[in-house]
Scaffold this active site. Structure first.
Site, mmCIF file in Angstrom:
data_model
loop_
_atom_site.group_PDB
_atom_site.id
_atom_site.type_symbol
_atom_site.label_atom_id
_atom_site.label_comp_id
_atom_site.label_asym_id
_atom_site.label_seq_id
_atom_site.Cartn_x
_atom_site.Cartn_y
_atom_site.Cartn_z
ATOM 1 C CB SER A 127 63.154 -57.120 4.192
ATOM 2 O OG SER A 127 62.019 -57.223 5.036
ATOM 3 C CE1 TYR A 152 59.921 -57.263 0.115
ATOM 4 C CE2 TYR A 152 59.620 -57.795 2.433
ATOM 5 C CZ TYR A 152 60.108 -56.962 1.448
ATOM 6 O OH TYR A 152 60.793 -55.823 1.794
#
Length: 335
Positions: A127, A152
């Site tokens: 990501s 995350y």
């Protein structure tokens, strides 16, 4: 080829599986259909896949080690695209354990499955969040990324480190893809594109964080899928020029690679909203709010390595992409 794709009821997984089936690959699709967002949307995506020859649906959880051992042993995939994960920066503040179970334990099970079953190439979703506190733009895979701003992001950075270990120890080719703000038809309801469109069409106010000054490298789903397919077909190789005295984070002496997949054209959130307004023909009621914990002010992808190695650069304009999403949304929800 026979390809295992995890997260096939998800946004990117659904589109990727469709593309692989269209070109004649056999796809084993794994998803647990959790309730992080509307399960009926996930079921609708899956229905479009299960009707096609060559698709095998497996409704299981990647964090279940015994299930994953059996899956790899029984199906023997040649290559793996791992997209299943607990997504969302803000949700990681509310439910951190979900990120450990899916993104760390689940990824470990994928790595072990690949290692013990002679998988030719593992491609996995990282990501843009891994860039965290970095401010040098555009973000490059050759930059150090040791300052994540959310759990995350930390879990995705951990995936890259775990993959490198398996590439080094077991000569497993791995490619990590840092996706930049993906949007498009069949998208996730928790993301800005979906939320804004739904609320603007319904005449409801939208929450606009950082007073609309965020900049994001919005990347259309078809561009993401093209990048995934090209990197899947381009098996990661060692970098012969890699040096431990000046280590390059994006490559290795092991068969390990990282790529950014972004539009290479950041757009301010306020402009993004304007385009949705133009396409829907309705003005947004804006609830302007400060930046949220874990968020970053801007993302901007350097995609030079993607261009150099697989000959591809995302190319869908945000105007075209938003138009396609709004058209899909109106059709799917009969608005």
């Amino acid at each position: 080829m026979k390809i295992l794709v995890t997260g096939t009821a998800g946004f990117i997984g659904y589109h990727l599986a469709n593309r692989l089936l269209e070109r004649g690959d056999e796809v084993i699709g794994v998803d647990n259909l959790n309730d992080y967002y509307d399960v009926s949307l996930k079921e609708a995506r899956l229905a479009g896949l299960t009707s096609q020859p060559g698709f095998t649906e497996i409704r299981e959880d990647i964090s279940d080690r015994k299930v994953m051992e059996t899956l790899f042993r029984d199906h023997k995939p040649e290559r793996v695209v791992h997209l299943a994960a607990q997504a969302g920066v803000r949700y990681s503040l509310e439910n951190p354990n979900a990120y450990v179970d899916a993104n760390l334990v689940g990824f470990m099970n994928i790595l072990e499955g690949c290692r013990h079953n002679d998988v030719e190439h593992l491609v996995y979703a990282s990501s843009s969040s891994v860039y965290g506190a970095n401010e040098s733009m555009p973000f490059s895979v050759h930059d150090n990324v040791d300052h994540p701003l959310s759990l995350y992001a930390a879990s995705k950075k951990a995936n890259e480190l775990m993959a490198h270990t398996y590439s080094h120890l077991y000569n497993l080719p791995t490619t990590g893809l840092r996706f930049f703000t993906v949007y498009g038809p069949w998208g996730r309801p928790d993301m800005a594109m979906f939320l804004f469109t739904r609320k603007i069409l319904a005449g409801e106010p939208i929450d606009v964080f950082n007073h609309g000054h965020h900049k994001r490298d919005f990347t259309y789903i078809d561009d993401i899928v093209e990048g995934v397919v090209r990197t899947l077909d381009h098996i990661a190789e060692p970098n012969p020029d890699w040096s431990g005295q000046a280590p390059d984070p994006g490559t290795s002496k092991a068969p390990y690679r990282l790529y950014n997949i972004g539009s290479n054209n950041p757009v301010e959130l306020s402009r993004f909203i304007e385009i949705i307004e133009e396409r829907t023909g309705k003005k947004a009621q804006k609830n302007l709010l400060p930046m949220q914990p874990g968020d970053v002010p801007a993302t901007y992808a350097n995609v030079d390595d993607l261009i150099q190695d697989v000959g591809y650069k995302p190319q869908t304009s945000v105007e075209d992409g938003i138009a396609r999403f709004v058209d899909w949304y109106r059709d799917f929800y009969k608005v």
